[in-house]
Structure formats: C-alpha cells, structure tokens
Design a protein around this motif. Structure first.
Motif, PDB file in Angstrom:
ATOM      1  N   UNK A  30      -5.547 -29.361  -1.814  1.00  0.00           N
ATOM      2  CA  UNK A  30      -4.850 -29.937  -0.028  1.00  0.00           C
ATOM      3  C   UNK A  30      -4.223 -31.034   0.340  1.00  0.00           C
ATOM      4  N   UNK A  31      -2.952 -31.456   0.442  1.00  0.00           N
ATOM      5  CA  UNK A  31      -2.509 -33.108   0.301  1.00  0.00           C
ATOM      6  C   UNK A  31      -1.831 -33.277   1.864  1.00  0.00           C
ATOM      7  N   UNK A  32      -2.789 -33.925   2.959  1.00  0.00           N
ATOM      8  CA  UNK A  32      -2.125 -34.113   3.865  1.00  0.00           C
ATOM      9  C   UNK A  32      -0.428 -35.375   3.650  1.00  0.00           C
ATOM     10  N   UNK A  33       0.375 -35.144   4.015  1.00  0.00           N
ATOM     11  CA  UNK A  33       2.138 -36.082   3.476  1.00  0.00           C
ATOM     12  C   UNK A  33       2.252 -36.383   4.577  1.00  0.00           C
ATOM     13  N   UNK A  34       0.954 -36.490   5.499  1.00  0.00           N
ATOM     14  CA  UNK A  34       1.146 -38.016   6.847  1.00  0.00           C
ATOM     15  C   UNK A  34       0.072 -38.959   6.323  1.00  0.00           C
ATOM     16  N   UNK A  85       0.448 -41.496  -4.742  1.00  0.00           N
ATOM     17  CA  UNK A  85      -0.358 -39.890  -4.693  1.00  0.00           C
ATOM     18  C   UNK A  85      -0.006 -38.938  -5.299  1.00  0.00           C
ATOM     19  N   UNK A  86       1.631 -39.329  -6.061  1.00  0.00           N
ATOM     20  CA  UNK A  86       2.015 -38.200  -6.575  1.00  0.00           C
ATOM     21  C   UNK A  86       1.823 -37.772  -8.246  1.00  0.00           C
ATOM     22  N   UNK A  87       2.395 -39.001  -8.228  1.00  0.00           N
ATOM     23  CA  UNK A  87       1.579 -39.483  -9.790  1.00  0.00           C
ATOM     24  C   UNK A  87       0.405 -38.906  -9.826  1.00  0.00           C
ATOM     25  N   UNK A  88      -0.703 -38.992  -8.957  1.00  0.00           N
ATOM     26  CA  UNK A  88      -1.645 -38.390  -9.905  1.00  0.00           C
ATOM     27  C   UNK A  88      -1.733 -36.955  -9.540  1.00  0.00           C
ATOM     28  N   UNK A  89      -0.616 -36.368  -8.482  1.00  0.00           N
ATOM     29  CA  UNK A  89      -0.783 -34.977  -8.348  1.00  0.00           C
ATOM     30  C   UNK A  89       0.367 -34.125  -9.519  1.00  0.00           C
ATOM     31  N   UNK A 116      -3.652 -22.994  -9.765  1.00  0.00           N
ATOM     32  CA  UNK A 116      -3.588 -23.866  -9.631  1.00  0.00           C
ATOM     33  C   UNK A 116      -2.589 -24.154  -8.507  1.00  0.00           C
ATOM     34  N   UNK A 117      -3.512 -24.623  -7.475  1.00  0.00           N
ATOM     35  CA  UNK A 117      -2.237 -24.402  -6.035  1.00  0.00           C
ATOM     36  C   UNK A 117      -2.239 -25.875  -5.176  1.00  0.00           C
ATOM     37  N   UNK A 118      -1.530 -25.862  -5.535  1.00  0.00           N
ATOM     38  CA  UNK A 118      -0.825 -28.030  -4.713  1.00  0.00           C
ATOM     39  C   UNK A 118      -0.647 -27.165  -2.979  1.00  0.00           C
ATOM     40  N   UNK A 119      -1.308 -27.654  -2.248  1.00  0.00           N
ATOM     41  CA  UNK A 119      -0.663 -27.064  -0.839  1.00  0.00           C
ATOM     42  C   UNK A 119      -0.318 -28.368  -0.243  1.00  0.00           C
ATOM     43  N   UNK A 120       0.928 -28.943   0.105  1.00  0.00           N
ATOM     44  CA  UNK A 120       1.214 -29.949   0.761  1.00  0.00           C
ATOM     45  C   UNK A 120       1.485 -30.026   2.402  1.00  0.00           C
ATOM     46  N   UNK A 121       1.085 -30.337   3.275  1.00  0.00           N
ATOM     47  CA  UNK A 121       0.788 -30.646   4.861  1.00  0.00           C
ATOM     48  C   UNK A 121       1.954 -30.904   5.096  1.00  0.00           C
ATOM     49  N   UNK A 122       2.539 -31.698   6.319  1.00  0.00           N
ATOM     50  CA  UNK A 122       3.569 -32.066   5.996  1.00  0.00           C
ATOM     51  C   UNK A 122       4.503 -33.199   5.555  1.00  0.00           C
ATOM     52  N   UNK A 123       5.241 -31.616   4.091  1.00  0.00           N
ATOM     53  CA  UNK A 123       5.939 -32.768   3.380  1.00  0.00           C
ATOM     54  C   UNK A 123       6.687 -33.570   3.671  1.00  0.00           C
TER      55      UNK A 123
END
Length: 582
Positions: free
Chosen positions: A107-111, A118-122, A136-143
């Motif tokens: 889970x990532x917080x877009x804020x 951060x996106x390169x690391x993802x 493998x699930x990537x959840x990005x909140x407040x994208x």
C-alpha cells in the motif's frame, strides 16, 4: 479471573470505523453495482490488471481495494483454494492482508510517496514474483497526488504489467488523474450511501455494541454523515462516548449543533422581517458561544440557498434538503413560504458580498454587524413587482392622463411620458454614483440633424456645419464649434459668431480653411459682438433641463421619488418607434 477476560481488557480500544470495516463483498453497503461487477469478474476469471476506484471520502475505496486483494489471493484453510467472492476469514494470507502485514500487498499513499523515485522503486519491485500470495498487489491511495513525472514513469508498466501483478488505485479527485492513466484502468465510481442504508447500518452496530439508541438520533447521524460511512461512524463513536450508552435525540442534536442551525434560521427570519434588535441579540449569542463571524455568514448563506430551493421546489426533499431533520425542514419550509424569491435573491447578493468583506477585514465582528444592518434595511425595500402595482394603484388615473397607456389600456409603470416627447427615465438611488442629466450626452459634439448637410454648400444652420465636419472626420473642430461658437448669422458663404470664453484663438481661421476644403468655395468667417445665440451645447443643456422638469412633475415619477428617498434621474432616453409600438 480467566486469561481470556484479562486479554479482552488489555486489548486496545478500536474506533468503530476500524472495528466494523467490511472484510468481504457481502459486508459492503451502498455499492451494489460495484459488488456485482467485481463478483462476476472474479467468478468468471476475468480479473483486470488495474482498477481505478473513485468517490467521496468514507465510501469504501481503500476497503474495496483490500477486499479485492484478499478475494483474488484467497487459498482457503488448506492453502489450495482458488479466488473467492465470499468470506476469507479462514485464509492466513487474507488475515495478513487485513492486518496490513503481508509482503505481497503493498500500500502506498500518493500524498507522501508521490515522486518519480517512489514509482521507480515500485517498478523495480514489479519484476519479482510474489513471495507467497497468488498475485502481487499494489494499492495506491490518493493517486491523483502523484507528480506528472511519476504518472509518466508508470504508464508503460501499467499498460503491460507482468501476469502476477495487479494495480488498484483510489482517489477522491478523479479529474486530476491523467486520461492516459484512466484509459489503462477499469473505473468504478463509488456513490454516496443513502440515509436509509446508513441508518440501518448504524442501528445494527449499536445493537452489537449494546447501545440503546433512538431512531431519530440514528437518523440525525446518518444525515450528518452526508453519504460517508466513515464520517457517520466517527460521529456515532463520539455520540456513544457522550451519552454513556444511551443515545438520545437531544444528545445528538446538541453534539451536532443542530440547535445552532435552528437559531441560524431564527436569525435569518429576524433579518428578513427587519427586526434589528432580535437579530443583534441572536448574533451576540453566537459570538458568546465562540462562533467566528465568517462561519456565521457562511451558515446564513447556506440557509438562504436552502430557502430558495424550498421556495422553488417545495416538496422535493431528496434534492432540496436530504440531510435535514423533520423539525428543521418544517421550520425552513414555513419561513420560505413567507418570503419571496426576489427578497431571497437580495439577501443572497448581500451575503456573498459580505463574505468577501468579512474575510479581508481586520474587524470581522464589526463587518458582520454591518451586514446584518444591510439585510434588515433591504427587507424594508419593496419587491419590484409589488412596487409597480403600488404605483399603479396610487397614480393610475393621473399617469394615463399624460398619454401613458399600453395596448390594453393600463399604464406602463416602466416609462414616464411628457406631452412633447417620449422618454425612458432611469432612476438611481442616491447612495450610488450620481450623474446629472445632460452629462451622458455631453461627450457627443452635437445631436444628429434630421437632414444631413450637403458638401456643395447647403449649410443653412450651425448644426449642418457641425454635421459636415463630423462626417469628414474633423471631430475636434466640430466639438469646438459645438462648445465655443455663439452664432450671430449664417448665410451662404459667410458665418459671423461671437467666441465663447476659453475658445481657441485660431478657431475662425481653422473653420474657414476647413470649409474651403470641404465645399470648394471661400467662406468669410468673422467675429461679431452683438445678438449672439447661445452655443449649441448651451441650447441642448437648456432643452434637457426643461425636459427633466416636465418629467419630475409627472405623477408616476413623483411617486417613485417618494418611495425611494434620495433617488434622482440620471438619464433620459428617447423611445424608438418599435418600442413605442410594443
């Protein structure tokens, strides 16, 4: 004392919004279309590689993302089951996802994780297979808060991710997400949850918590939630703490400040009735309770908006006042019925203007009081329609005597006429900028004559000379003649005049030279001393004063001046033939 009782007492308190967070599709409320679509997709093995969940806060976007992650990674108690749309409590992977500790659900917080690094690391992590789960699930909140560079870096991976990777995005600002991202995702719009659904949900939670609650108290909380499940649960949590396990209507009303809303209605009513004393007493009560002046103005603006909607659509509660209690709606409807739309429109304009003033003022309370006085004063002013009726009722016979009649024989309240001319009169209150009659026409050098001058010398009067100069672009000279030439005589080939004060010394020579150029013949332009007429401008001003005196003596205009003390006529306009016929 048993160990289970001890552990239960030592267990930290969990707020209701977390304690009763849905764990599967069946527990989601108010999102039937979303649930049905996702269930069908999982059961038919048509799981998209990216989902975009959008909606207001507290409707279940992040919760839905976790439910999807658990549903497609479900393995059952024996670790061999496939994806499911039912409960997932017996799955260890799903339990770890629920507790936010599974390494394959990131889970990532877009804020705060919004940059390209951060996106390169993802993207670097995407290439590796999941360690335990199926996907493998990537959840990005407040994208929507990701930077443009971060979005661009994500595009290629989002378009063609590895088979073991799924993306789930959540946002409250869907319009800020680039269309290139949206086109790569399946989008779901989570709607506001209805008041009835929220009330049933909160009532069920109260029963599980052993809380006794009035139905109206629950309904108030559901309305205050404004479609957000989480907001309502936070309010319910606070109400339970305040009421000591007995949730009453009065407790909730006091906690939500609904009593203050009723007082705001009372304040608005006093203002619309012109009751300055009561309005100031109510405003003082708000001040003593610590309410900021700007907040009170905004509350009154909302009340004005609400009353106008009720006035326009009296019975459409769902669209007009879905979040109001029955008591509030009844009081607001009663007040709206006593007001007219024009009076509400005046109040709306005063409140909007006052909001800007109060924000920028170093003395907001003083500005608030001035706004209240304005509203009380405006309430005494009649509506335009009522004013016209009143004026017709008091001066109908005399108004028509001057020739002011329409096709149906009734007087026209918008226009006053004299026997010599038909004129439209504009009246302006004395508090604004005042323009004296005649100033509007002083900018023009002269009025247009009925017949245009002929360049071969058909100049019978001074107006013809001015018209000839204007038609040939000599505007400055035409203006000087209009303002400074006091004509003595005008004959073919000769003009004699007396220059007015401050006239240019070369006026006669300039006029002589220009007439020679335009007519092709010599003109004798001389200076005289006796029997001079007033300048064209002076003559025009005299006519306008006489016309104004006639209009001021008209019964209709006299009545308008009485109704609006300090008002004055700022312009007189001739009616066209077409307006005359209509």
């Amino acid at each position: 004392m048993s160990d289970s009782v001890v552990s239960e007492k030592q267990k930290p308190y969990q707020v209701l919004a977390r304690k009763y967070r849905p764990t599967n599709f069946d527990e989601l409320i108010g999102q039937d279309a979303l649930v049905r679509t996702l269930k069908n997709a999982i059961e038919s093995d048509r799981i998209a590689h990216a989902y975009m969940l959008t909606g207001i806060r507290g409707t279940g976007k992040t919760t839905t993302a976790r439910i999807i992650a658990k549903a497609i990674n479900y393995t059952g108690s024996d670790g061999k089951a496939g994806p499911t749309t039912g409960p997932t409590d017996n799955c260890k992977i799903c339990q770890a996802i629920t507790e936010d500790r599974h390494p394959d659900v990131i889970e990532m917080n877009g804020a705060d994780q919004r940059g390209i690094d951060d996106i390169r690391q993802l993207i670097d992590g995407v290439r590796y297979a999941p360690s335990e789960a199926r996907y493998k699930i990537y959840i990005i909140d407040e994208v929507h808060m990701l930077t443009d560079q971060a979005f661009n870096a994500l595009l290629k991976t989002l378009e063609e991710p590895p088979a073991h990777v799924k993306f789930i995005f959540a946002t409250t600002e869907i319009r800020k997400v680039p269309v290139t991202i949206l086109s790569r995702c399946q989008r779901f719009d989570l709607r506001r949850v209805t008041v009835d659904e929220l009330a049933a949900h909160y009532k069920n939670i109260c029963a599980q918590e052993g809380i006794t609650a009035d139905d109206e108290a629950i309904s108030m909380i559901a309305r205050a939630a404004d479609g957000s499940v989480r907001d309502g649960l936070s309010i319910l949590d606070q109400a339970i703490s305040l009421s000591e396990n007995v949730l009453t209507t009065d407790t909730v009303k006091s906690m939500l400040g609904l009593n203050e809303r009723m007082q705001t209605l009372e304040l608005f009513k006093a203002l619309m009735e012109g009751n300055t004393s009561e309005a100031f007493d109510l405003a003082a009560g708000f001040y003593e309770r610590g309410q900021e002046p700007v907040a009170l103005i905004k509350d009154m603006t909302e009340i004005c908006h609400l009353l106008t909607k009720i006035k326009a659509v009296p019975k459409a509660r769902r669209t007009v006042a879905p979040n109001m209690s029955d008591e509030e709606l009844s009081a607001a409807t009663k007040l709206a019925q006593s007001l007219s739309v024009p009076s509400l429109g005046k109040a709306w304009q005063i409140l909007l203007k006052g909001t800007g003033e109060i924000v920028s003022s170093p003395q907001p309370q003083a500005v608030l009081e001035m706004i209240l006085i304005r509203l009380c004063y405006a309430s005494d002013l009649p509506d335009p329609a009522d004013l016209i009726k009143k004026l017709h009722g008091s001066s109908g016979g005399s108004a028509s005597a001057g020739g002011q009649t329409s096709g149906n024989g009734q007087g026209n309240g918008a226009t006053a006429r004299s026997s010599s001319a038909t004129a439209s009169v504009s009246v302006m209150n004395g508090h604004g900028n005042k323009t004296r009659p005649g100033t509007a026409s002083q900018s023009a050098p002269s009025e247009k004559p009925e017949t245009m001058a002929v360049a071969n010398g058909n100049l019978d009067k001074l107006e013809d000379v001015v018209a000839l100069l204007e038609s040939n672009g000599a505007m400055l000279l035409a203006s000087q003649i209009d303002q400074f030439v006091q004509l003595i005589s005008l004959r073919q080939g000769k003009i004699e005049f007396l220059p007015a004060e401050h006239a240019p010394s070369d006026l006669s020579s300039n006029l002589q030279r220009k007439l020679l150029e335009l007519t092709g013949r010599r003109w004798a332009v001389t200076i005289g001393r006796e029997n001079a007429q007033p300048t064209l401008r002076k003559q025009r001003e005299k006519r306008e004063r006489e016309e104004l005196d006639k209009i001021m003596a008209h019964p209709f205009v006299s009545e308008v001046i009485k109704v609006f003390p300090g008002a004055e006529i700022i312009d007189i306009k001739e009616k066209t033939e077409e307006e005359e016929i209509n």
